[in-house]
Design a protein around this motif. Structure first.
Motif, PDB file in Angstrom:
ATOM      1  N   ILE A 131       0.868  -1.173   0.000  1.00  0.00           N
ATOM      2  CA  ILE A 131       0.000   0.000   0.000  1.00  0.00           C
ATOM      3  C   ILE A 131       0.909   1.228   0.000  1.00  0.00           C
ATOM      4  CG2 ILE A 131      -1.793   1.259   1.257  1.00  0.00           C
ATOM      5  CD1 ILE A 131      -2.574  -1.479   2.492  1.00  0.00           C
ATOM      6  N   VAL A 132       0.911   1.955  -1.096  1.00  0.00           N
ATOM      7  CA  VAL A 132       1.840   3.060  -1.289  1.00  0.00           C
ATOM      8  C   VAL A 132       1.164   4.368  -0.896  1.00  0.00           C
ATOM      9  CG1 VAL A 132       3.377   4.213  -2.915  1.00  0.00           C
ATOM     10  CG2 VAL A 132       2.851   1.777  -3.205  1.00  0.00           C
ATOM     11  N   SER A 133       1.754   5.089   0.047  1.00  0.00           N
ATOM     12  CA  SER A 133       1.191   6.363   0.468  1.00  0.00           C
ATOM     13  C   SER A 133       1.607   7.475  -0.479  1.00  0.00           C
ATOM     14  CB  SER A 133       1.624   6.688   1.901  1.00  0.00           C
ATOM     15  OG  SER A 133       1.090   5.740   2.806  1.00  0.00           O
ATOM     16  N   GLN A 134       2.900   7.748  -0.581  1.00  0.00           N
ATOM     17  CA  GLN A 134       3.411   8.742  -1.519  1.00  0.00           C
ATOM     18  C   GLN A 134       4.933   8.806  -1.438  1.00  0.00           C
ATOM     19  OE1 GLN A 134       1.898  12.626  -0.492  1.00  0.00           O
ATOM     20  NE2 GLN A 134       3.457  12.968   1.042  1.00  0.00           N
ATOM     21  N   LEU A 135       5.511   9.675  -2.262  1.00  0.00           N
ATOM     22  CA  LEU A 135       6.935   9.938  -2.204  1.00  0.00           C
ATOM     23  C   LEU A 135       7.232  10.719  -0.928  1.00  0.00           C
ATOM     24  CD1 LEU A 135       9.566   9.592  -3.870  1.00  0.00           C
ATOM     25  CD2 LEU A 135       9.092  11.824  -4.900  1.00  0.00           C
ATOM     26  N   ASN A 136       8.473  10.656  -0.471  1.00  0.00           N
ATOM     27  CA  ASN A 136       8.852  11.257   0.808  1.00  0.00           C
ATOM     28  C   ASN A 136       8.586  12.767   0.872  1.00  0.00           C
ATOM     29  OD1 ASN A 136      11.337  12.717  -0.217  1.00  0.00           O
ATOM     30  ND2 ASN A 136      11.893  10.602  -0.717  1.00  0.00           N
ATOM     31  N   ALA A 137       8.722  13.342   2.064  1.00  0.00           N
ATOM     32  CA  ALA A 137       8.429  14.758   2.291  1.00  0.00           C
ATOM     33  C   ALA A 137       9.334  15.683   1.488  1.00  0.00           C
ATOM     34  CB  ALA A 137       8.559  15.081   3.773  1.00  0.00           C
ATOM     35  N   HIS A 138      10.517  15.201   1.099  1.00  0.00           N
ATOM     36  CA  HIS A 138      11.424  16.011   0.288  1.00  0.00           C
ATOM     37  C   HIS A 138      11.062  15.959  -1.198  1.00  0.00           C
ATOM     38  CE1 HIS A 138      13.941  15.182   3.913  1.00  0.00           C
ATOM     39  NE2 HIS A 138      14.372  16.408   3.697  1.00  0.00           N
ATOM     40  N   LEU A 139      10.102  15.092  -1.539  1.00  0.00           N
ATOM     41  CA  LEU A 139       9.717  14.872  -2.939  1.00  0.00           C
ATOM     42  C   LEU A 139      10.939  14.580  -3.806  1.00  0.00           C
ATOM     43  CD1 LEU A 139       7.004  17.642  -3.441  1.00  0.00           C
ATOM     44  CD2 LEU A 139       6.659  15.194  -3.137  1.00  0.00           C
ATOM     45  N   SER A 140      11.822  13.765  -3.248  1.00  0.00           N
ATOM     46  CA  SER A 140      13.075  13.461  -3.938  1.00  0.00           C
ATOM     47  C   SER A 140      13.280  11.955  -4.015  1.00  0.00           C
ATOM     48  CB  SER A 140      14.257  14.105  -3.214  1.00  0.00           C
ATOM     49  OG  SER A 140      15.487  13.672  -3.773  1.00  0.00           O
ATOM     50  N   THR A 141      13.459  11.455  -5.214  1.00  0.00           N
ATOM     51  CA  THR A 141      13.767  10.028  -5.379  1.00  0.00           C
ATOM     52  C   THR A 141      15.215   9.738  -5.008  1.00  0.00           C
ATOM     53  OG1 THR A 141      14.261  10.446  -7.719  1.00  0.00           O
ATOM     54  CG2 THR A 141      12.041   9.681  -7.182  1.00  0.00           C
ATOM     55  N   GLY A 142      15.992  10.807  -4.781  1.00  0.00           N
ATOM     56  CA  GLY A 142      17.371  10.616  -4.355  1.00  0.00           C
ATOM     57  C   GLY A 142      17.498  10.316  -2.875  1.00  0.00           C
ATOM     58  N   TYR A 143      16.428  10.576  -2.106  1.00  0.00           N
ATOM     59  CA  TYR A 143      16.440  10.278  -0.673  1.00  0.00           C
ATOM     60  C   TYR A 143      16.002   8.827  -0.472  1.00  0.00           C
ATOM     61  CZ  TYR A 143      17.358  15.045   0.903  1.00  0.00           C
ATOM     62  OH  TYR A 143      17.954  16.247   1.155  1.00  0.00           O
TER      63      TYR A 143
ATOM     64  N   ARG B 261       7.489  -5.997  -3.391  1.00  0.00           N
ATOM     65  CA  ARG B 261       8.045  -4.663  -3.186  1.00  0.00           C
ATOM     66  C   ARG B 261       7.404  -3.714  -4.194  1.00  0.00           C
ATOM     67  NH1 ARG B 261      12.431  -7.760  -3.766  1.00  0.00           N
ATOM     68  NH2 ARG B 261      12.972  -6.770  -5.739  1.00  0.00           N
ATOM     69  N   PHE B 262       7.298  -2.439  -3.829  1.00  0.00           N
ATOM     70  CA  PHE B 262       6.797  -1.439  -4.769  1.00  0.00           C
ATOM     71  C   PHE B 262       7.914  -1.003  -5.711  1.00  0.00           C
ATOM     72  CE2 PHE B 262       6.120   3.204  -5.575  1.00  0.00           C
ATOM     73  CZ  PHE B 262       5.083   3.063  -6.478  1.00  0.00           C
ATOM     74  N   GLN B 263       9.099  -0.782  -5.161  1.00  0.00           N
ATOM     75  CA  GLN B 263      10.281  -0.428  -5.947  1.00  0.00           C
ATOM     76  C   GLN B 263      11.365  -1.475  -5.702  1.00  0.00           C
ATOM     77  OE1 GLN B 263      10.544   2.104  -8.125  1.00  0.00           O
ATOM     78  NE2 GLN B 263       8.507   2.929  -7.721  1.00  0.00           N
ATOM     79  N   ASP B 264      12.488  -1.301  -6.396  1.00  0.00           N
ATOM     80  CA  ASP B 264      13.527  -2.329  -6.382  1.00  0.00           C
ATOM     81  C   ASP B 264      14.166  -2.524  -5.009  1.00  0.00           C
ATOM     82  OD1 ASP B 264      15.325  -4.239  -7.326  1.00  0.00           O
ATOM     83  OD2 ASP B 264      16.828  -2.729  -7.809  1.00  0.00           O
TER      84      ASP B 264
ATOM     85  N   TYR C 150      10.376   1.667   3.920  1.00  0.00           N
ATOM     86  CA  TYR C 150      10.830   2.847   3.189  1.00  0.00           C
ATOM     87  C   TYR C 150      11.484   2.325   1.922  1.00  0.00           C
ATOM     88  CZ  TYR C 150      12.715   7.502   2.332  1.00  0.00           C
ATOM     89  OH  TYR C 150      12.997   8.737   1.784  1.00  0.00           O
ATOM     90  N   ASN C 151      10.755   2.449   0.797  1.00  0.00           N
ATOM     91  CA  ASN C 151      11.077   1.736  -0.421  1.00  0.00           C
ATOM     92  C   ASN C 151      11.528   2.706  -1.527  1.00  0.00           C
ATOM     93  OD1 ASN C 151       9.155  -0.641  -2.465  1.00  0.00           O
ATOM     94  ND2 ASN C 151      11.322  -0.252  -2.380  1.00  0.00           N
ATOM     95  N   ASP C 152      12.849   2.887  -1.652  1.00  0.00           N
ATOM     96  CA  ASP C 152      13.404   3.809  -2.651  1.00  0.00           C
ATOM     97  C   ASP C 152      12.775   5.197  -2.562  1.00  0.00           C
ATOM     98  OD1 ASP C 152      15.472   2.490  -3.833  1.00  0.00           O
ATOM     99  OD2 ASP C 152      14.376   1.826  -5.590  1.00  0.00           O
ATOM    100  N   GLY C 153      12.575   5.679  -1.329  1.00  0.00           N
ATOM    101  CA  GLY C 153      12.046   7.020  -1.123  1.00  0.00           C
ATOM    102  C   GLY C 153      10.546   7.089  -0.963  1.00  0.00           C
ATOM    103  N   TYR C 154       9.833   5.973  -1.113  1.00  0.00           N
ATOM    104  CA  TYR C 154       8.374   5.956  -0.997  1.00  0.00           C
ATOM    105  C   TYR C 154       7.932   5.386   0.355  1.00  0.00           C
ATOM    106  CZ  TYR C 154       7.806   7.076  -5.955  1.00  0.00           C
ATOM    107  OH  TYR C 154       7.826   7.712  -7.177  1.00  0.00           O
ATOM    108  N   TYR C 155       6.827   5.938   0.866  1.00  0.00           N
ATOM    109  CA  TYR C 155       6.188   5.397   2.064  1.00  0.00           C
ATOM    110  C   TYR C 155       5.326   4.207   1.635  1.00  0.00           C
ATOM    111  CZ  TYR C 155       6.989  10.209   3.828  1.00  0.00           C
ATOM    112  OH  TYR C 155       7.532  11.419   4.183  1.00  0.00           O
ATOM    113  N   VAL C 156       5.643   3.024   2.138  1.00  0.00           N
ATOM    114  CA  VAL C 156       4.902   1.803   1.796  1.00  0.00           C
ATOM    115  C   VAL C 156       4.554   1.062   3.078  1.00  0.00           C
ATOM    116  CG1 VAL C 156       4.948  -0.394   0.533  1.00  0.00           C
ATOM    117  CG2 VAL C 156       6.142   1.611  -0.405  1.00  0.00           C
TER     118      VAL C 156
END
Length: 462
Positions: A208-220, A422-425, A442-448
């Motif tokens: 269940i994917v909530s969203q990208l992190n608070a920084h909106l960065s896939t680098g985090y 997994r949602f991401q790799d 915490y899946n490649d920057g996403y809340y899962v």
């Protein structure tokens, strides 16, 4: 004269008696002479009411069909929840871009987004009504089953038990199916929080994917998120998040509730003191206190946000040489469950095998250690539930597997196989939270997060 005799029993379902006639072949049944003999017999009970039994059987079939439908709905709810969450993430990202560059959009663009938001609200309300409807169906089926039980009991007392037993078995089967459906519904929408009356995990939901992190960065890609495992009063709905581009813990954000987490509106943003900065992605919140790993010295640290006090404690024998596969600097992994606070690690003495240690929260010392047979670098992660360690490994590019468990109460270990997606790799943290019985990744920057199903063993007797 001796004739061939025939025996006839005439029963009336409308009366409490019948006539038993005995006569010879060739005689007149209602005659007055010849070789006929007759007798009357009183039958103290009516015929078996097969119609009642048929009604019970038909009801059992109808209930079984309804239960199957409700089981299908539960699977549909899970799929819809995941789909809606992904759509909300997409909408949030699009709206964020529009907020940053409002001049690039016209009124029609904004109206389109408003329509999409309204559509999502309608879909979510529809899902909520469906969930409430399922609860109503369960109550209705429970009433029908109770009526079936009363009918079967009456039939058993008054009539042929051999004929009733088969139907009773079918009734019991339907009853167990309904209980299983209700249990799954309960575990998803109203789990038995705090209970350890089960024999372990048997299933993990879709991510269940909530969203990208608070920084909106896939680098985090390093970090963690979740809820306090033992919240203080008025903080039961609080969420937290900490993320960074490397395996460090420089700061942490707190949110009043899930809505504010999604809106990225923290009520507190705390930057750790330079000498308190953590290492790894293996931290946990408990009693408004952050427990995490530091490397100078190599120890478990605790930062209490109520008193703003800081401590650290070296774990004797714990080694910096062993971390999880594909996740650097997770040498000390903190976990919290229904029974308390835990830390896992590996030592040179254990030859890299995972060690479980219970932390005394009052003294901040180690109470007891348990050495497992699994090699820590072969694991992708591990977590605790009800005093039982569950070890996870990567199966392929899509799936993880809970493959091993160690019960600290019995000191018994065993292998198992529960797959989940997994949602991401890659992911940097995976923790269980006893306040809602969910896994937080915490899946490649996403809340899962994931729902868990437990094996609640029940025994039925005839």
């Amino acid at each position: 004269m001796i004739g061939t005799l025939y025996f006839l029993v005439l029963l009336s379902s409308a009366t409490a008696w019948g006539r038993v006639g005995l006569w010879s072949k060739g005689s007149a049944r209602n005659g007055t002479g010849g070789d006929m003999c007759t007798c009357d017999a009183f039958l103290p009970s009516t015929t078996f009411p097969i119609k009642d039994l048929v009604v019970v059987e038909q009801t059992a079939v109808e209930i079984s069909h309804k239960v199957e439908l409700e089981m299908g709905k539960l699977e549909d709810y899970e799929i819809k929840l995941t789909s809606y969450a992904e759509k909300i993430i997409q909408l949030s990202a699009e709206i964020n871009v529009m907020e940053k560059n409002p001049d690039d959009y016209n009124d029609a663009n904004f109206e389109d987004k408003k329509v999409e938001i309204k559509q999502m609200e309608a879909l979510i309300k529809e899902l909520q009504l469906s969930i409430k409807s399922s609860t109503t169906v369960f109550e209705s089926l429970r009433v029908q089953i109770t009526a079936m039980e009363e009918t079967l009991t009456r039939l058993e007392i008054s009539y042929d038990k051999n004929m009733v037993l088969k139907t009773r078995r079918e009734y019991l089967k339907v009853q167990l199916e309904l209980e299983e459906c209700e249990r799954r519904h309960q575990e998803i929408f109203s789990p038995d929080i705090g209970s350890c009356a089960h024999t372990g995990i048997i299933k993990v939901s879709k991510p269940i994917v909530s969203q990208l992190n608070a920084h909106l960065s896939t680098g985090y890609i390093y970090g963690g998120w979740g809820k306090d495992s033992k919240p203080i009063p008025d903080r039961e709905s609080m969420y937290w998040y900490s993320g960074y581009s490397s395996a460090q813990i420089p700061d942490i954000r707190f949110y009043v509730d899930y809505k504010n987490l999604i809106l990225r509106k923290p009520f507190q943003h705390y930057t750790l003191h330079s000498s308190w900065i953590g290492k790894g992605n293996n931290f946990v919140m408990r009693d408004n206190t952050l427990y995490y790993q530091i490397n100078s010295p190599f120890a478990v640290a605790k930062l209490n946000f109520t008193t703003m006090s800081y401590q650290n404690r070296v774990i004797p024998g714990a080694s910096l040489s062993f971390s999880y596969a594909g996740s650097p600097s997770q040498n000390l992994d903190l976990s919290a469950d229904e029974t308390g606070l835990w830390v896992t690690y590996a030592t040179e003495e254990s030859s890299g095998r995972l060690v479980i240690a219970k932390i005394n929260e009052a003294s901040f010392g180690i109470e007891e250690e348990y050495v497992t047979s699994v090699y820590k670098p072969s694991l992708s992660n591990a977590f605790m539930v009800c005093g039982v360690l569950y070890a996870v490994r990567t199966v392929d590019i899509l799936n993880e597997e809970i493959f091993y468990k160690y019960d600290t109460k019995t000191k018994e270990e065993s292998y198992m196989s529960v797959l989940f997606e997994r949602f991401q790799d890659k992911y940097s943290s995976l923790d269980y939270n006893p306040t809602d019985q969910k896994l937080y990744m915490y899946n490649d920057g996403y809340y899962v997060n994931y729902h868990l199903w437990f094996n609640h063993t029940t025994k039925a007797t005839m």
